[in-house]
Enzyme design. Sequence first.
Site, mmCIF file in Angstrom:
data_model
loop_
_atom_site.group_PDB
_atom_site.id
_atom_site.type_symbol
_atom_site.label_atom_id
_atom_site.label_comp_id
_atom_site.label_asym_id
_atom_site.label_seq_id
_atom_site.Cartn_x
_atom_site.Cartn_y
_atom_site.Cartn_z
ATOM 1 C CB THR A 67 -0.901 0.046 1.246
ATOM 2 O OG1 THR A 67 -0.068 0.036 2.428
ATOM 3 C CG2 THR A 67 -1.842 -1.143 1.289
ATOM 4 C CG ASP A 147 1.728 18.117 0.169
ATOM 5 O OD1 ASP A 147 2.328 18.309 1.246
ATOM 6 O OD2 ASP A 147 1.575 16.989 -0.335
ATOM 7 C CB ALA A 206 -9.746 8.247 -3.650
ATOM 8 N NE ARG A 208 -5.117 4.537 4.802
ATOM 9 C CZ ARG A 208 -4.723 3.966 3.674
ATOM 10 N NH1 ARG A 208 -5.430 4.162 2.563
ATOM 11 N NH2 ARG A 208 -3.640 3.210 3.630
ATOM 12 C CG ASP A 232 -12.629 4.280 -2.990
ATOM 13 O OD1 ASP A 232 -13.394 3.354 -3.338
ATOM 14 O OD2 ASP A 232 -11.413 4.111 -2.762
ATOM 15 C CD GLU A 237 -12.536 2.062 4.493
ATOM 16 O OE1 GLU A 237 -11.691 1.152 4.288
ATOM 17 O OE2 GLU A 237 -12.570 3.102 3.819
ATOM 18 C CG HIS A 254 -10.408 1.653 0.906
ATOM 19 N ND1 HIS A 254 -10.003 1.800 2.214
ATOM 20 C CD2 HIS A 254 -9.347 2.050 0.155
ATOM 21 C CE1 HIS A 254 -8.766 2.260 2.254
ATOM 22 N NE2 HIS A 254 -8.343 2.423 1.014
ATOM 23 N N GLY A 257 -7.895 2.329 -5.791
ATOM 24 C CA GLY A 257 -6.581 1.856 -6.209
ATOM 25 C C GLY A 257 -6.549 0.410 -6.645
ATOM 26 C CE1 TYR A 258 -7.891 -2.531 -2.967
ATOM 27 C CE2 TYR A 258 -9.526 -4.219 -3.374
ATOM 28 C CZ TYR A 258 -8.635 -3.605 -2.530
ATOM 29 O OH TYR A 258 -8.482 -4.082 -1.256
#
Length: 373
Positions: A67, A147, A206, A208, A232, A237, A254, A257-258
């Site tokens: 991850t 950022d 998307a 956390r 997402d 969770e 979630h 990223g799959y």
Amino acid sequence: MKIVVDENMPLAEALFAEFGEVVRVPGRTMTAEQLADADILLVRSVTKVNAALLSQATNLKFVGTATIGTDHIDKAVLAEKGINFTSAPGCNKVSVGEYIISALLVMAEKYQFSLSGLSLGVIGAGNTGTAVAERASALGIEVKLCDPLKEQAGDPRSFVSYDEALQCDLISFHVPLSREGEHATFHLLDKKYIQALRSEQILLNASRGEVWDNQAMLLRQQSAEPLLLVMDVWENEPDILHELVPYTDIATPHIAGYSLEGKYRGTYMLYEAFCQQFGYTVTKQLKQLLPVADINALTLNANTDEVVLKKLIHLVYDVRRDDARFRHQIGLPGRFDEMRKKYPERREWSSVTISSEQNNDELVKLGFSVSGN
């Protein structure tokens, strides 16, 4: 050598079987007893790697998470025990970027607007945030990066404040979860900020689930001026706030990223780090392990305006399919993890080669393979 891996991690046998015994175990219910004689541990975000889990792991030499985020790993415990650690930064950045673009195109169609010329605040300009920014720019969206950590570190890109980013038409979150420090991200979008947002703004998460205060978001969504939401990730969770789901435009479990490439890339990065750590030669290549996509070649005879791009993108990945599955199943016990475990194969845009004589700069910037131009 005993190699314990999450049961849902792809390529584990293909990449690690030559080094020892590969044992698959459920990631969310992994126990200390299962690691008693393990030499290597490979996990995903559902496994909390802490002192309790490692209490019997006296042989453990290496921990890897497939991850980007590492908030589920107690790095201090690993350091104390002398256990080497690696993660997979950027492994699914392309997949997340494509998820966000697919979602934005759905929203543009649903609410009848063009994405070109809109502003997008990208909160978090790391691997995934940058991937989103690059693809959004290709669609003519004005991107504003936020950022503070990268800005303070001397990143040469232009940045805006968090308050300015929250004024954008579209706001997408791509930060790691952190609970301490000046720039902690836990409830970064809290009740105060949620209440101040305009009802026509589109928010996407998307990263956390805990980055947004879900309870405060539910209160806003139940008001007379709800926001437009793409979610997402969720707090707590897999036991999420089910009441919030009907108030979202797009809701998924979630899986941003799959993509198959993202999943494979995560395991492959652990394989590379493992080989480097233990002095093995990297003998396998990721491209050789990827299957040919069902849709792998297209011919395009039109210029790539937003309508054509939407058709191409949604031919490869349409987020509405995941949204429909999620809404249909989420009320059933245990379905959140089950949907992730049995997630259907999804390919990235690079798996498709497009033949065209037109100007295809947008397609190239979005990540499609293009020939003939």
